[in-house]
Scaffold this motif. Structure first.
Motif: not given
Length: 279
Positions: A21-33, A37-38, A99-107
């Motif tokens: 079910n990697s299509m769903t995981d890909s959708a979740a990953l694209s949302f987090y990305l 992204l900013p 540090l805030l940017l690192m935490w946000s980007a780490g998601n």
């Protein structure tokens, strides 16, 4: 490796990718990305300003996204990135912002680590929850730092390749490497980034040959997909069909496609590792 074996590995990769079910995981990953992204871009520019001129990294990022993103949005993005405060003299507020940017980007990397652990069937650790959470966060932040550093390396690598191509062109007139320097540099950096991610994020020991092979395949498909999307955007008038949302459709398509390729690359590494371990 025989053609039959390549076909078997490819078919097995696609089958396992579908069954997990990697299509769903890909959708979740694209949302987090998309959400991260900013922060990823801002952090990369902040790191770049420590080592390079303030405008070099934003210019490279904007150039890489050219064609995928609508020109109007690209101008806004370029203005946004070039107005990032200088971090050459690190103050407390600048450090807090980084540090805030690192935490946000780490998601996005924390989400991808969950996917990698799932496909490798890594058992959920029953140890201290706070310790496990802290370890995952530190690993994600380290990945963000590596990513920011690779963006800087990409900028330096492209500059070196451009200089070398121009010098070579004076002696070999048919040398045409100048126009491809940015693409080659970006491809090499993508391979290094995915090699690090696939090798370090999952809690398993992986074969380096498998990881590098999967990383090259992933970087190649993402690069090809980018040019396909650029071609599609150049020959379609999405703004007239979708209105203002049409200006970001290219970016959304690219992020979703890249997420699919990244998860598929992880499945390929797993299948290839199984193939090499066979007697």
């Amino acid at each position: 490796m025989s053609t039959q074996r390549i076909k078997e590995i490819t078919v097995s990769t696609l089958k396992q990718w579908r069954d997990n079910n990697s299509m769903t995981d890909s959708a979740a990953l694209s949302f987090y990305l998309l959400m991260s992204l900013p922060a990823i871009l801002l952090f990369s520019v902040s790191i770049g300003s420590l080592f390079l001129g303030s405008g070099q990294v934003p210019a490279n990022i904007a150039e890489y996204m050219e064609g995928v993103v609508d020109p109007t949005l690209l101008v806004s993005l370029n203005t946004f990135l070039t107005n990032v405060p200088e971090t050459a003299s690190l103050s407390l507020s600048a450090l807090t912002g980084i540090l805030l940017l690192m935490w946000s980007a780490g998601n996005v990397f924390r989400q991808f680590k969950k996917f990698l652990d799932k496909i490798w069937k890594v058992p959920v650790s029953k140890g201290n929850f706070a310790r496990n959470f802290l370890e995952d966060m530190v690993l994600s932040l380290l990945t963000v730092v590596i990513f920011g550093g690779l963006v800087v390396v990409s900028t330096l690598l492209e500059a070196l390749m451009l200089t070398g191509s121009r010098l070579l062109y004076t002696h070999i007139p048919f040398s045409g490497g100048i126009q491809y320097a940015g693409t080659i540099a970006a491809f090499m950096v993508l391979v290094m980034l995915f090699t690090f991610i696939y090798l370090v994020l999952p809690d398993v020991d992986l074969c380096l040959i498998c990881v590098v092979s999967g990383s090259v395949m992933t970087a190649f498909l993402i690069t090809i997909g980018k040019y396909a999307i650029v071609f599609y955007m150049a020959h379609s008038d999405l703004t007239s069909v979708y209105g203002i949302i049409g200006s970001v459709i290219g970016l959304l398509l690219w992020i979703y496609y890249s997420s699919i390729v990244i998860t598929m690359g992880a499945e390929f590494i797993k299948v290839y590792s199984s193939y090499l371990s066979e007697p």
